[in-house]
Design a protein around this motif. Sequence first.
Motif, PDB file in Angstrom:
ATOM      1  N   ARG A   1       0.834  -1.203   0.000  1.00 35.15           N
ATOM      2  CA  ARG A   1       0.000   0.000   0.000  1.00 35.15           C
ATOM      3  C   ARG A   1       0.869   1.254   0.000  1.00 35.15           C
ATOM      4  O   ARG A   1       0.532   2.263   0.615  1.00 35.15           O
ATOM      5  N   GLY A   2       1.991   1.185  -0.711  1.00 32.45           N
ATOM      6  CA  GLY A   2       2.944   2.287  -0.680  1.00 32.45           C
ATOM      7  C   GLY A   2       2.391   3.607  -1.174  1.00 32.45           C
ATOM      8  O   GLY A   2       2.492   4.625  -0.494  1.00 32.45           O
ATOM      9  N   LEU A   3       1.808   3.623  -2.349  1.00 32.00           N
ATOM     10  CA  LEU A   3       1.322   4.875  -2.917  1.00 32.00           C
ATOM     11  C   LEU A   3       0.164   5.441  -2.101  1.00 32.00           C
ATOM     12  O   LEU A   3       0.062   6.653  -1.901  1.00 32.00           O
ATOM     13  N   GLN A   4      -0.692   4.572  -1.612  1.00 32.61           N
ATOM     14  CA  GLN A   4      -1.803   5.025  -0.787  1.00 32.61           C
ATOM     15  C   GLN A   4      -1.299   5.688   0.498  1.00 32.61           C
ATOM     16  O   GLN A   4      -1.821   6.719   0.945  1.00 32.61           O
ATOM     17  N   PHE A   5      -0.255   5.104   1.097  1.00 33.71           N
ATOM     18  CA  PHE A   5       0.318   5.666   2.322  1.00 33.71           C
ATOM     19  C   PHE A   5       0.959   7.019   2.036  1.00 33.71           C
ATOM     20  O   PHE A   5       0.759   7.985   2.790  1.00 33.71           O
ATOM     21  N   LEU A   6       1.723   7.120   0.965  1.00 32.73           N
ATOM     22  CA  LEU A   6       2.334   8.388   0.598  1.00 32.73           C
ATOM     23  C   LEU A   6       1.273   9.462   0.390  1.00 32.73           C
ATOM     24  O   LEU A   6       1.438  10.612   0.829  1.00 32.73           O
ATOM     25  N   ASP A   7       0.199   9.109  -0.263  1.00 37.06           N
ATOM     26  CA  ASP A   7      -0.862  10.072  -0.546  1.00 37.06           C
ATOM     27  C   ASP A   7      -1.486  10.598   0.744  1.00 37.06           C
ATOM     28  O   ASP A   7      -1.614  11.814   0.939  1.00 37.06           O
ATOM     29  N   GLU A   8      -1.843   9.704   1.638  1.00 35.75           N
ATOM     30  CA  GLU A   8      -2.517  10.116   2.871  1.00 35.75           C
ATOM     31  C   GLU A   8      -1.583  10.871   3.808  1.00 35.75           C
ATOM     32  O   GLU A   8      -1.974  11.889   4.403  1.00 35.75           O
ATOM     33  N   VAL A   9      -0.353  10.394   3.956  1.00 36.73           N
ATOM     34  CA  VAL A   9       0.574  11.054   4.874  1.00 36.73           C
ATOM     35  C   VAL A   9       1.007  12.411   4.338  1.00 36.73           C
ATOM     36  O   VAL A   9       1.116  13.386   5.093  1.00 36.73           O
ATOM     37  N   SER A  10       1.257  12.515   3.049  1.00 31.71           N
ATOM     38  CA  SER A  10       1.678  13.809   2.505  1.00 31.71           C
ATOM     39  C   SER A  10       0.564  14.843   2.636  1.00 31.71           C
ATOM     40  O   SER A  10       0.836  16.025   2.880  1.00 31.71           O
ATOM     41  N   ARG A  11      -0.678  14.426   2.502  1.00 27.02           N
ATOM     42  CA  ARG A  11      -1.793  15.356   2.724  1.00 27.02           C
ATOM     43  C   ARG A  11      -1.822  15.814   4.178  1.00 27.02           C
ATOM     44  O   ARG A  11      -2.118  16.983   4.476  1.00 27.02           O
TER      45      ARG A  11
END
Length: 218
Positions: free
Chosen positions: A117-127
């Motif tokens: 779930r790498g891209l999903q994690f990056l998306d949520e954390v960066s937001r």
Amino acid sequence: MRDVTLSFDLYWSFRSPYSYMVTGRLAALQRDYDVECHVRPVYPLAVRTPEFFEQQDPLWLSYFMTDVFREAEFLGLPFRWPRPDPVQRSPEEGYGMKQPHIHRLTHLGVEAVQRGRGLQFLDEVSRTIWGGEVDSWHEGDHLAQAAERAGLDFAEMAAAVEADPGRFAAVVEENQVAQRAAGHWGVPMMVFGGEAFFGQDRFDQLKSRMEAQDLRRR
């Protein structure tokens, strides 16, 4: 017609505002099209080569700070410089001081990749970090909530990172070596078909190359 899923590598830093700005588009690309993003988190330049910023023309910083806010406005994204900055700087040590925030974030990113779930994690954390609504993103349950939205168990991830930081640092180092071998050192950097696309403003060109290879909707 091709019968395999297209794929690309993403070199990405939690300290890069431009990484934040492209992530939502990349997440939508992977969600809506038959393409797979291989996330490869790296440390920011301030950690890898802190002297980079000391060598810049004085105009570099003023232009950069103008551009990031202008670009976020242009893209319709909420934006504020993080509180706190994921990379710390002191008058005495500069960026050479200990960097617990960015190391922890980057290693958590590696663990998210390993959990699929790498891209999903990056998306949520960066937001969470860059979106302007959260102060002290490193405290409380802000990261845990972001991980949950990404479909991940934050407690398990944090335990894995804390148990063996050297293993995660080695993965990041491998990513950084591969990044330079692919043609650039900056982030965000996407690599598709052996071609590097550096910068969030290269998203359309990346997608165009994929369309030339029969990019299909899911």
